[in-house]
Design a protein around this motif. Structure first.
Motif, PDB file in Angstrom:
ATOM      1  N   MET A   1      64.695  62.277  76.760  1.00 27.26           N
ATOM      2  CA  MET A   1      63.788  61.427  75.989  1.00 27.26           C
ATOM      3  C   MET A   1      64.407  60.988  74.660  1.00 27.26           C
ATOM      4  SD  MET A   1      61.200  60.902  77.867  1.00 27.26           S
ATOM      5  CE  MET A   1      62.440  60.931  79.180  1.00 27.26           C
ATOM      6  N   MET A   2      65.123  61.884  74.003  1.00 33.21           N
ATOM      7  CA  MET A   2      65.688  61.554  72.701  1.00 33.21           C
ATOM      8  C   MET A   2      66.819  60.537  72.814  1.00 33.21           C
ATOM      9  SD  MET A   2      63.660  63.229  70.872  1.00 33.21           S
ATOM     10  CE  MET A   2      64.356  63.017  69.258  1.00 33.21           C
ATOM     11  N   VAL A   3      67.603  60.619  73.889  1.00 30.74           N
ATOM     12  CA  VAL A   3      68.680  59.646  74.088  1.00 30.74           C
ATOM     13  C   VAL A   3      68.099  58.247  74.247  1.00 30.74           C
ATOM     14  CG1 VAL A   3      70.471  58.886  75.685  1.00 30.74           C
ATOM     15  CG2 VAL A   3      70.342  61.293  75.017  1.00 30.74           C
ATOM     16  N   PHE A   4      67.034  58.112  75.045  1.00 29.23           N
ATOM     17  CA  PHE A   4      66.396  56.798  75.209  1.00 29.23           C
ATOM     18  C   PHE A   4      65.792  56.321  73.897  1.00 29.23           C
ATOM     19  CE2 PHE A   4      62.891  53.937  75.991  1.00 29.23           C
ATOM     20  CZ  PHE A   4      63.447  53.030  76.882  1.00 29.23           C
ATOM     21  N   LEU A   5      65.162  57.232  73.155  1.00 30.87           N
ATOM     22  CA  LEU A   5      64.531  56.869  71.893  1.00 30.87           C
ATOM     23  C   LEU A   5      65.542  56.262  70.927  1.00 30.87           C
ATOM     24  CD1 LEU A   5      62.051  56.978  69.983  1.00 30.87           C
ATOM     25  CD2 LEU A   5      62.763  59.294  69.357  1.00 30.87           C
ATOM     26  N   LEU A   6      66.719  56.858  70.820  1.00 31.46           N
ATOM     27  CA  LEU A   6      67.750  56.336  69.918  1.00 31.46           C
ATOM     28  C   LEU A   6      68.228  54.960  70.370  1.00 31.46           C
ATOM     29  CD1 LEU A   6      69.640  56.900  67.485  1.00 31.46           C
ATOM     30  CD2 LEU A   6      71.282  57.812  69.128  1.00 31.46           C
ATOM     31  N   GLY A   7      68.520  54.848  71.664  1.00 29.24           N
ATOM     32  CA  GLY A   7      69.017  53.574  72.185  1.00 29.24           C
ATOM     33  C   GLY A   7      68.021  52.446  71.991  1.00 29.24           C
ATOM     34  N   TYR A   8      66.755  52.699  72.271  1.00 26.71           N
ATOM     35  CA  TYR A   8      65.736  51.652  72.158  1.00 26.71           C
ATOM     36  C   TYR A   8      65.488  51.285  70.702  1.00 26.71           C
ATOM     37  CZ  TYR A   8      61.653  48.926  73.534  1.00 26.71           C
ATOM     38  OH  TYR A   8      60.759  47.901  73.758  1.00 26.71           O
ATOM     39  N   THR A   9      65.575  52.233  69.802  1.00 28.86           N
ATOM     40  CA  THR A   9      65.398  51.947  68.373  1.00 28.86           C
ATOM     41  C   THR A   9      66.483  51.004  67.869  1.00 28.86           C
ATOM     42  OG1 THR A   9      64.345  54.102  67.984  1.00 28.86           O
ATOM     43  CG2 THR A   9      65.301  52.988  66.075  1.00 28.86           C
ATOM     44  N   TYR A  10      67.725  51.298  68.227  1.00 28.55           N
ATOM     45  CA  TYR A  10      68.819  50.399  67.823  1.00 28.55           C
ATOM     46  C   TYR A  10      68.689  49.031  68.489  1.00 28.55           C
ATOM     47  CZ  TYR A  10      71.556  53.841  65.207  1.00 28.55           C
ATOM     48  OH  TYR A  10      72.002  54.731  64.261  1.00 28.55           O
ATOM     49  N   TYR A  11      68.206  49.012  69.723  1.00 25.50           N
ATOM     50  CA  TYR A  11      67.997  47.739  70.428  1.00 25.50           C
ATOM     51  C   TYR A  11      66.993  46.863  69.675  1.00 25.50           C
ATOM     52  CZ  TYR A  11      65.835  44.591  73.841  1.00 25.50           C
ATOM     53  OH  TYR A  11      65.303  43.498  74.465  1.00 25.50           O
ATOM     54  N   LEU A  12      65.893  47.461  69.208  1.00 20.97           N
ATOM     55  CA  LEU A  12      64.869  46.695  68.496  1.00 20.97           C
ATOM     56  C   LEU A  12      65.380  46.115  67.181  1.00 20.97           C
ATOM     57  CD1 LEU A  12      61.721  48.977  68.988  1.00 20.97           C
ATOM     58  CD2 LEU A  12      62.204  46.797  70.118  1.00 20.97           C
ATOM     59  N   LEU A  13      66.398  46.774  66.604  1.00 17.42           N
ATOM     60  CA  LEU A  13      66.925  46.314  65.311  1.00 17.42           C
ATOM     61  C   LEU A  13      68.233  45.535  65.460  1.00 17.42           C
ATOM     62  CD1 LEU A  13      66.124  49.477  63.171  1.00 17.42           C
ATOM     63  CD2 LEU A  13      65.052  47.227  62.961  1.00 17.42           C
ATOM     64  N   GLY A  14      68.623  45.212  66.685  1.00 17.47           N
ATOM     65  CA  GLY A  14      69.777  44.354  66.910  1.00 17.47           C
ATOM     66  C   GLY A  14      71.113  45.056  66.957  1.00 17.47           C
ATOM     67  N   GLY A  15      71.109  46.382  67.086  1.00 13.63           N
ATOM     68  CA  GLY A  15      72.369  47.122  67.153  1.00 13.63           C
ATOM     69  C   GLY A  15      72.509  48.101  66.005  1.00 13.63           C
ATOM     70  N   VAL A  16      73.573  48.899  66.054  1.00  8.61           N
ATOM     71  CA  VAL A  16      73.752  49.971  65.076  1.00  8.61           C
ATOM     72  C   VAL A  16      73.966  49.422  63.671  1.00  8.61           C
ATOM     73  CG1 VAL A  16      75.199  51.928  64.412  1.00  8.61           C
ATOM     74  CG2 VAL A  16      74.678  51.545  66.834  1.00  8.61           C
ATOM     75  N   ILE A  17      74.940  48.524  63.510  1.00  4.83           N
ATOM     76  CA  ILE A  17      75.259  48.013  62.168  1.00  4.83           C
ATOM     77  C   ILE A  17      74.111  47.202  61.579  1.00  4.83           C
ATOM     78  CG2 ILE A  17      76.805  46.509  60.863  1.00  4.83           C
ATOM     79  CD1 ILE A  17      79.068  47.414  62.703  1.00  4.83           C
ATOM     80  N   PRO A  18      73.526  46.232  62.328  1.00  2.00           N
ATOM     81  CA  PRO A  18      72.381  45.497  61.768  1.00  2.00           C
ATOM     82  C   PRO A  18      71.212  46.413  61.398  1.00  2.00           C
ATOM     83  CG  PRO A  18      73.257  44.343  63.678  1.00  2.00           C
ATOM     84  CD  PRO A  18      73.947  45.665  63.633  1.00  2.00           C
ATOM     85  N   ALA A  19      70.999  47.468  62.185  1.00  2.00           N
ATOM     86  CA  ALA A  19      69.889  48.385  61.902  1.00  2.00           C
ATOM     87  C   ALA A  19      70.066  49.045  60.548  1.00  2.00           C
ATOM     88  CB  ALA A  19      69.802  49.437  63.007  1.00  2.00           C
ATOM     89  N   HIS A  20      71.264  49.541  60.291  1.00  2.00           N
ATOM     90  CA  HIS A  20      71.506  50.234  59.026  1.00  2.00           C
ATOM     91  C   HIS A  20      71.564  49.257  57.850  1.00  2.00           C
ATOM     92  CE1 HIS A  20      72.329  54.369  60.549  1.00  2.00           C
ATOM     93  NE2 HIS A  20      72.486  53.696  61.682  1.00  2.00           N
ATOM     94  N   GLU A  21      72.053  48.067  58.098  1.00  3.96           N
ATOM     95  CA  GLU A  21      72.052  47.058  57.038  1.00  3.96           C
ATOM     96  C   GLU A  21      70.626  46.675  56.649  1.00  3.96           C
ATOM     97  OE1 GLU A  21      74.408  43.952  58.711  1.00  3.96           O
ATOM     98  OE2 GLU A  21      76.297  44.711  57.876  1.00  3.96           O
ATOM     99  N   THR A  22      69.751  46.536  57.653  1.00  2.00           N
ATOM    100  CA  THR A  22      68.347  46.204  57.387  1.00  2.00           C
ATOM    101  C   THR A  22      67.683  47.288  56.556  1.00  2.00           C
ATOM    102  OG1 THR A  22      68.177  44.959  59.461  1.00  2.00           O
ATOM    103  CG2 THR A  22      66.115  45.708  58.447  1.00  2.00           C
ATOM    104  N   LEU A  23      67.917  48.547  56.942  1.00  5.91           N
ATOM    105  CA  LEU A  23      67.304  49.650  56.212  1.00  5.91           C
ATOM    106  C   LEU A  23      67.840  49.730  54.786  1.00  5.91           C
ATOM    107  CD1 LEU A  23      65.281  51.965  56.575  1.00  5.91           C
ATOM    108  CD2 LEU A  23      67.211  53.444  57.187  1.00  5.91           C
ATOM    109  N   THR A  24      69.128  49.459  54.606  1.00  2.00           N
ATOM    110  CA  THR A  24      69.722  49.471  53.263  1.00  2.00           C
ATOM    111  C   THR A  24      69.093  48.418  52.366  1.00  2.00           C
ATOM    112  OG1 THR A  24      71.836  50.264  54.152  1.00  2.00           O
ATOM    113  CG2 THR A  24      71.881  49.246  51.980  1.00  2.00           C
TER     114      THR A  24
END
Length: 534
Positions: free
Chosen positions: A192-215
Motif C-alpha cells: 500500500m505504501m509503495v502505491f501511495l508514494l507513486g500516486y502522490t508523485y503522479y498527481l504532482l507531475g513527478g518527483v522534481i516538480p512535486a518538491h519544487e511546488t512544495l518549496t
C-alpha cells in the motif's frame, strides 16, 4: 462502503486463521512467550518492522510531517541505521545468545538475570506494564481515527470493536500468533505504501516538480509555525528555535535512539534460532522501514501541495486542526476509491501488528516479571492463564487511555514512551551486553535514575506534558519551572528540550560512575552471561 466491508472481512478471516495456527502450535510457555525460539528470519524481520511501524508512525507522524515538512526524514534515517542495523547486528546477536544461556523469556527477565537482581526485573516489568498502554493507546487512536473518517463509524465504537478483535488472538495464541499475523500485515503495509508514494508523485507531475511546488509554498506555512522557527516544508527549521528543538530532540533523537530500548522489539531477538537469521533480517527490515515510514514522511509533507492545488487549503486546515486526521482525510479525499479500502486494511495491519505485541509484552511483564518479584514464585511460566490475565489487564488499561487522550496526541504519546524507555533501559541494556564491569548497583541506579529524571523533566520542565498534567501549575503556580525566564533565553528554551536529552546522559553516567565504585558481580555469574557472547 460494500468493497471496504468485503475486503475487511477477508482480511480478518486471514488474521483469525493465522491466530488459530499460532494457538495450535503453542504447546508450552516458551512457545507462548518466544514462539519456540525458531522463527523464520523473514517472519522475524517483518514482525519486528510491523511492530516498530504502527498507525502511530503512519497516521500520527505522517500528520507531523504535514506540519513540519521533510525534516522528519532524519528520523527515517535513524530508524533504519539505529533501529534496524545497529539493533540487529550489535544488540540482537548478544541479546539472543545471552537470553538463551540465561533462559530468559522477557526483556525485564533478561535485565534481571544479567544483573542477578529480582528488583531490576520487577521494576522494569512494572514500568513497561504501567506505561506501554499509553503508547498502545496512541496506536489504537490512530486506527480508530482512520476508520472514523473512512467508514463514518463512531470513534468510540471502533475503540471497543478493534480491541475485542485483537484480544481474541493475542490472549489465546501468544507470540506465535502475534508473529504470524505481523508478517502478513507487514506485507500488506509495504504494498500500500509503495502505491501511495507513486500516486502522490503522479498527481504532482513527478518527483522534481512535486518538491519544487512544495518549496514554493513556504509563505503558506501557518504564522504560529513560522514564529516557532519553521522556514518551509522543504527548507527546514531555524537552528535553536523552539520547533527545531521539538523536531530534533523529541522526534528525531528521542524516537530514533529510544527504539534501541523498546522491550517489545528486543524480545524478538530471542525468537530466532541463530545469528544467521538476524543477519538475513537486516535487509528485510531496512527495506521495510524505507518503504513505510520513509514513504509516509514524504507523502505527509507533499499532502500540503496536493490539498492546496485541489481544495485551496493546506493539510492542517483540511483536517480541522487535528494532526491525527491529516493522513485519513488525504486518503479519502485524494486517493482512488478502491485504494481507500486497501489502505484501511494496511492501517488495520499496522495497528494490529503493533498492538498485539504491546499487549503481549505488557501482559507478560506484569504476569511473569512483576508477579514473580512480588510473590517470589518460581513456577509462573507453568501457568499460562496468569500471562493471559496480564494481557487482559494491559488491554483494559490501553482502552481507558485511548478514551481519555486528547486530539493530536498520537505522535506525542509515541515519542513519550520511546524517550522514557531510552532513558530508563538503554544504558543497563547495552552495557550489560558489552561491559563485564557494570555492577548490579550501577544498573539499578541507572534504571531508577534515568526513569526519575525523565519523569521529573516531563512534569516540571517539558511544556507539552507539564501543561497537560498540571502538577507544576498546582504546586508552583506556573506551567513549567522555567516559564517565567526571559523569552528566547537558554532557560526559556528548555521547555522544548525533550526529557531524553537530559535523562539519557545522566543514566549513562550513573551506570558507569556507580559501577566503578561498587562491588562487581560474582565471576562465575559473569562467565555464565558471557558463555556464548565471545
Amino acid at each position: 462502503m460494500v468493497i471496504k466491508l468485503i475486503t475487511s472481512l477477508l482480511y480478518f478471516g486471514i488474521v483469525f486463521y493465522l491466530g488459530w495456527k499460532g494457538w495450535k502450535e503453542t504447546k508450552n510457555a516458551g512457545d507462548y512467550m518466544l514462539a519456540g525460539r525458531s522463527v523464520n528470519p523473514f517472519v522475524m524481520a517483518m514482525s519486528y518492522g510491523a511492530t516498530f511501524i504502527s498507525t502511530s508512525a503512519i497516521i500520527g507522524f505522517g500528520g507531523v510531517a504535514a506540519m513540519f515538512g521533510m525534516s522528519l526524514l532524519w528520523l527515517a534515517f535513524l530508524n533504519i541505521f539505529v533501529g534496524i542495523f545497529l539493533a540487529m547486528v550489535f544488540l540482537g546477536k548478544r541479546t539472543r545468545r545471552m537470553g538463551l544461556v540465561l533462559n530468559c523469556h522477557t526483556f525485564p527477565e533478561l535485565l534481571g538475570k544479567r544483573y542477578n537482581s529480582k528488583f531490576i526485573q520487577g521494576f522494569s516489568g512494572g514500568i513497561i506494564f504501567f506505561f506501554i498502554p499509553v503508547y498502545a493507546a496512541a496506536v489504537l487512536t490512530g486506527i480508530c481515527r482512520m476508520t472514523e473518517v473512512s467508514l463514518g463509524l463512531p470513534y468510540e465504537w471502533m475503540l471497543i470493536g478493534i480491541t475485542a478483535i485483537l484480544s481474541l488472538y493475542v490472549i489465546t495464541g501468544g507470540m506465535k500468533a502475534v508473529m504470524y499475523t505481523d508478517a502478513f500485515q507487514g506485507t500488506i503495509m509495504v504494498g500500500m505504501m509503495v502505491f501511495l508514494l507513486g500516486y502522490t508523485y503522479y498527481l504532482l507531475g513527478g518527483v522534481i516538480p512535486a518538491h519544487e511546488t512544495l518549496t514554493s509554498m513556504a509563505h503558506l506555512v501557518p504564522d504560529s509555525l513560522q514564529k516557532g522557527g519553521i522556514l518551509g516544508w522543504t527548507q527546514g527549521t531555524e537552528t535553536g528555535s523552539p520547533l527545531w528543538l521539538v523536531i530534533y530532540t523529541t522526534i528525531v533523537y528521542g524516537v530514533g535512539i529510544g527504539v534501541l530500548a523498546q522491550p517489545q522489539l528486543a524480545v524478538r531477538f530471542m525468537t530466532v534460532s541463530s545469528d544467521k537469521e538476524l543477519n538475513r533480517a537486516v535487509l528485510y527490515g531496512s527495506v521495510f522501514i524505507l518503504l513505510t515510514i520513509g514513504v509516509i514522511y514524504v507523502v505527509g509533507a507533499l499532502s500540503n501541495a496536493i490539498f492546496f492545488n485541489q481544495f485551496g487549503k493546506i493539510s492542517i486546515q483540511m483536517a480541522g486542526g487535528n494532526l491525527d486526521k491529516i493522513v485519513p482525510v488525504f486518503i479519502e479525499k485524494v486517493m482512488p476509491p478502491w485504494f481507500s479500502a486497501m489502505f484501511l486494511l494496511a492501517m488495520f495491519a499496522a495497528a494490529m501488528s503493533t498492538l498485539s505485541s504491546q499487549f503481549h509484552i505488557g501482559g507478560t511483564s506484569l504476569a511473569h516479571d512483576v508477579s514473580r518479584t512480588i510473590m517470589r514464585s518460581r513456577n509462573t511460566l507453568s501457568v499460562p492463564s496468569i500471562n493471559q490475565l496480564g494481557i487482559v489487564a494491559t488491554i483494559i488499561a490501553t482502552l481507558v487511555w485511548a478514551w481519555l487522550l486528547p486530539p493530536s496526541i498520537v505522535a506525542r504519546a509515541t515519542a513519550f514512551f520511546f524517550g522514557l524507555s531510552g532513558a530508563t533501559f538503554l544504558p543497563a541494556y547495552v552495557l550489560g551486553l558489552y561491559w563485564k564491569g557494570i555492577t548490579k548497583t550501577g544498573a539499578k541506579m541507572s534504571i531508577v535514575g534515568g526513569f526519575t529524571i525523565s519523569m521529573l523533566w516531563m512534569l516540571f520542565i517539558h511544556k507539552k506534558e507539564a501543561a497537560a498534567i498540571g502538577l507544576c501549575q498546582t504546586l508552583f503556580g506556573k506551567v513549567t519551572l522555567v516559564a517565567d525566564a526571559a523569552p528566547g533565553s537558554t532557560m526559556f528554551l528548555l521547555q522544548w528540550v525533550d526529557p531524553n536529552v537530559v535523562a539519557l546522559p545522566i543514566s549513562i553516567a550513573l551506570a558507569v560512575g556507580v559501577s566503578l565504585f561498587s562491588r562487581n558481580l560474582a565471576k562465575d555469574h559473569i562467565q555464565l552471561c558471557w558463555q556464548n557472547c565471545s
